[in-house]
Design an enzyme around this catalytic site. Structure first.
Site, PDB file in Angstrom:
ATOM      1  N   LYS A 187       6.207  -7.896   4.117  1.00 30.35           N
ATOM      2  CA  LYS A 187       5.813  -7.815   2.715  1.00 30.35           C
ATOM      3  C   LYS A 187       6.774  -8.614   1.810  1.00 30.35           C
ATOM      4  O   LYS A 187       7.848  -9.025   2.242  1.00 30.35           O
ATOM      5  CB  LYS A 187       5.721  -6.345   2.290  1.00 30.35           C
TER       6      LYS A 187
HETATM    7  C1  LIG Z   1       1.116  -3.114   4.871  1.00 29.59           C
HETATM    8  C2  LIG Z   1       0.032  -2.290   4.283  1.00 29.59           C
HETATM    9  C3  LIG Z   1       0.036  -0.892   4.337  1.00 29.59           C
HETATM   10  C4  LIG Z   1       0.966  -0.120   5.191  1.00 29.59           C
HETATM   11  O1  LIG Z   1       2.265  -0.244   4.915  1.00 29.59           O
HETATM   12  P1  LIG Z   1       3.322   0.442   5.902  1.00 29.59           P
HETATM   13  O2  LIG Z   1       4.577   0.404   5.096  1.00 29.59           O
HETATM   14  O3  LIG Z   1       3.353  -0.409   7.125  1.00 29.59           O
HETATM   15  O4  LIG Z   1       2.853   1.817   6.162  1.00 29.59           O
HETATM   16  C5  LIG Z   1      -0.944  -0.196   3.656  1.00 29.59           C
HETATM   17  N1  LIG Z   1      -1.910  -0.822   2.981  1.00 29.59           N
HETATM   18  C6  LIG Z   1      -1.977  -2.153   2.922  1.00 29.59           C
HETATM   19  C7  LIG Z   1      -3.060  -2.778   2.120  1.00 29.59           C
HETATM   20  C8  LIG Z   1      -1.013  -2.925   3.582  1.00 29.59           C
HETATM   21  O5  LIG Z   1      -1.089  -4.263   3.562  1.00 29.59           O
END
Ligand SMILES: *Cc1c(COP(=O)(O)O)cnc(C)c1O
Length: 379
Positions: A187
Site C-alpha cells: 500500500k
Molecule cells: C489491501 C486491502 C484490504 C486488506 O488490507 P489488509 O491490511 O491486508 O487486511 C482491504 N480492502 C482493500 C480494498 C484492499 O485493497
C-alpha cells in the site's frame, strides 16, 4: 546493460533512514511503560491527517473492518451491499460474521459502487453498504450517503487503497460511519502489515476500542476481566514506529504515486500507445493514485488481452498485475453471482485492464520501458 535483464517490481515500500531509526528505537526502548508510545503517536498523526476524531491502529485493514462491522451489529441473516469488483478482504469479515455480501456493479467511470444499483439491492435484511475506493479512485459518496440516510443504512468506507484521496475537500475514509485503512507492504504507506479503524462516532469508537482489547472495557479496573468476547487485532509498537515515519513523509509518498500515474499517461501519449484510459479522477476529486491502472481496450468479457499482455511483460522482467476479478467469479462466492442484474462492468473491465508497476522508486526510464514494452506486446 541489456534491457532484457531489467526487473521491475509492481510495488515496493519506500523505506528511508527515518523508518529504520524509529523502528530501531522502538525495538531498543519501546517496552514497559513505553510500549504504546509509537502507537499513540501514529494514531494521533493519522487522525490529524484525516481530520477525524478517533483512530485505532490495528493489525490489518481486514481486522479493522471485522471489528467495525461487528460493532454495527452485523450478524447472521444480514446483508451487506458492496461492489463485485473487490479484493476479498472486504467480503471476508461479512462472511465471518455470518452475514451475506450482496454484490452490485461498479460504474465504468470510477470503478467504484454504482449508487443506483446499491439502492435497488436494498432489502429489509440490508444492514450496511461498503464503499471501497478502488485503486484510490473515489466512490460517489454524496449519492451513497444520501441513500444510506434515506434507508437508515450506514456507509462503511474501505479506504485501504485510498490514502491521499480527497472527495470534495474530505479525505477518503473520513465520511462514512467508519473507515478502514491498510498498511500492508503493497500500500501507499506501510507498516509491513497493519491497518487503522477511524470514526467520528464516539459510541462506535468506545465499542471498537473494547472489542480490540479482547473485550476489556476502558474503565474496567479488574485485571484479566473481559466484559465481552472481543478480538485481538492490535498493531505492535514497532510497526507503529515505521508508521510514524511514513506519516511524516505522507505528502511525498502520495505525491510520488500521483506523479507516477502522470508519467505513465505522458509516456503512453509520447509513444502513441492507444488505450481507453487510466485511473479516473472525477470532478471535485483528487485521487491518491495508489496503483496506476490502465484500461487498454474497450471493455469486453471475452478478451484475453490482459492475460497475454501480462505474460508478454513478464518475459521483459516487468511485473504487472491483473485488475481485480469480480468476487462472484471466484470459488467462495460463485453462488452469490447476481442473477437478476449481471454486473456488466465488473466482468468486462478486468479482461482489458492491467495494474502497472508503480513503486515509489520506479524511474522515469523504467516507466518508459514499461510503456514501450506494452506497445511492442500489443503490436
Ligand atoms: C489491501 C486491502 C484490504 C486488506 O488490507 P489488509 O491490511 O491486508 O487486511 C482491504 N480492502 C482493500 C480494498 C484492499 O485493497
Amino acid at each position: 546493460m541489456s534491457s532484457e535483464i531489467r526487473k521491475i517490481p509492481y510495488t515496493k515500500p519506500s523505506i528511508t533512514e527515518l523508518e529504520v531509526q524509529y523502528a530501531t528505537d522502538a525495538a531498543a526502548n519501546g517496552w514497559g511503560e513505553h510500549c504504546y508510545d509509537y502507537i499513540v503517536r501514529f494514531e494521533e498523526a493519522f487522525k490529524a491527517h484525516l481530520g477525524v476524531k478517533y483512530a485505532i491502529a490495528t493489525s490489518s485493514c481486514t481486522g479493522a473492518l471485522h471489528m467495525g462491522m461487528h460493532a454495527l451489529g452485523i450478524g447472521p441473516g444480514d446483508e451487506v451491499i458492496m461492489a463485485d469488483t473487490n479484493w476479498i478482504a472486504t467480503a471476508a469479515p461479512i462472511v465471518h460474521l455470518g452475514a451475506t455480501p450482496v454484490f452490485v456493479d461498479i460504474l465504468p467511470d470510477s470503478w467504484c459502487l454504482d449508487p443506483e444499483q446499491v439502492e435497488a439491492a436494498i432489502t429489509p435484511k440490508t444492514k450496511a453498504m461498503v464503499a471501497v475506493h478502488l485503486y484510490g479512485n473515489l466512490c460517489n459518496m454524496d449519492a451513497l450517503l444520501a441513500i444510506g440516510e434515506r434507508h437508515g443504512i450506514p456507509v462503511i468506507e474501505d479506504a485501504a487503497e485510498a490514502v491521499g484521496s480527497v472527495y470534495h475537500g474530505k479525505r477518503a475514509g473520513s465520511m462514512g460511519r467508519f473507515g478502514a485503512f491498510s498498511f500492508h507492504g503493497t500500500k501507499t504507506i506501510t507498516t509491513g502489515e497493519g491497518g487503522m479503524f477511524v470514526t467520528n462516532d464516539p459510541d462506535l469508537y468506545e465499542q471498537v476500542l473494547t472489542l480490540s482489547n479482547h473485550g476489556r472495557a476502558r474503565g474496567q479496573s479488574k485485571q484479566f476481566w473481559p466484559d465481552m468476547v472481543g478480538f485481538k487485532y492490535k498493531m505492535s509498537n514497532i510497526q507503529a514506529a515505521i508508521g510514524c515515519a511514513q506519516m511524516q513523509r505522507i505528502n511525498e509518498l502520495v505525491g510520488r504515486k500521483r506523479e507516477i500515474l502522470q508519467s505513465y499517461k505522458e509516456e503512453f501519449e509520447n509513444l502513441g500507445v492507444t488505450c481507453q484510459g487510466f485511473n479516473p479522477e472525477l470532478d471535485g476529486c483528487l485521487i491518491g493514485a495508489w496503483m496506476t491502472t490502465v484500461v487498454i481496450d474497450v471493455p469486453s468479457e471475452n478478451s484475453t488481452l490482459s492475460e497475454s499482455l501480462q505474460t508478454g511483460l513478464k518475459s521483459r522482467g516487468i511485473d504487472a498485475r491483473p485488475f481485480f476479478a469480480p468476487l462472484s467469479s471466484t470459488p467462495p462466492f460463485q453462488s452469490l453471482r447476481n442473477g437478476r442484474s449481471h454486473c456488466k462492468w465488473s466482468y468486462s473491465i478486468p479482461p482489458v485492464a492491467l495494474n502497472l508497476p508503480c513503486s515509489h522508486e520506479i524511474s522515469k526510464s523504467d516507466i518508459s520501458y514499461v510503456a514501450n514494452a506494452i506497445k511492442e506486446a500489443l503490436s
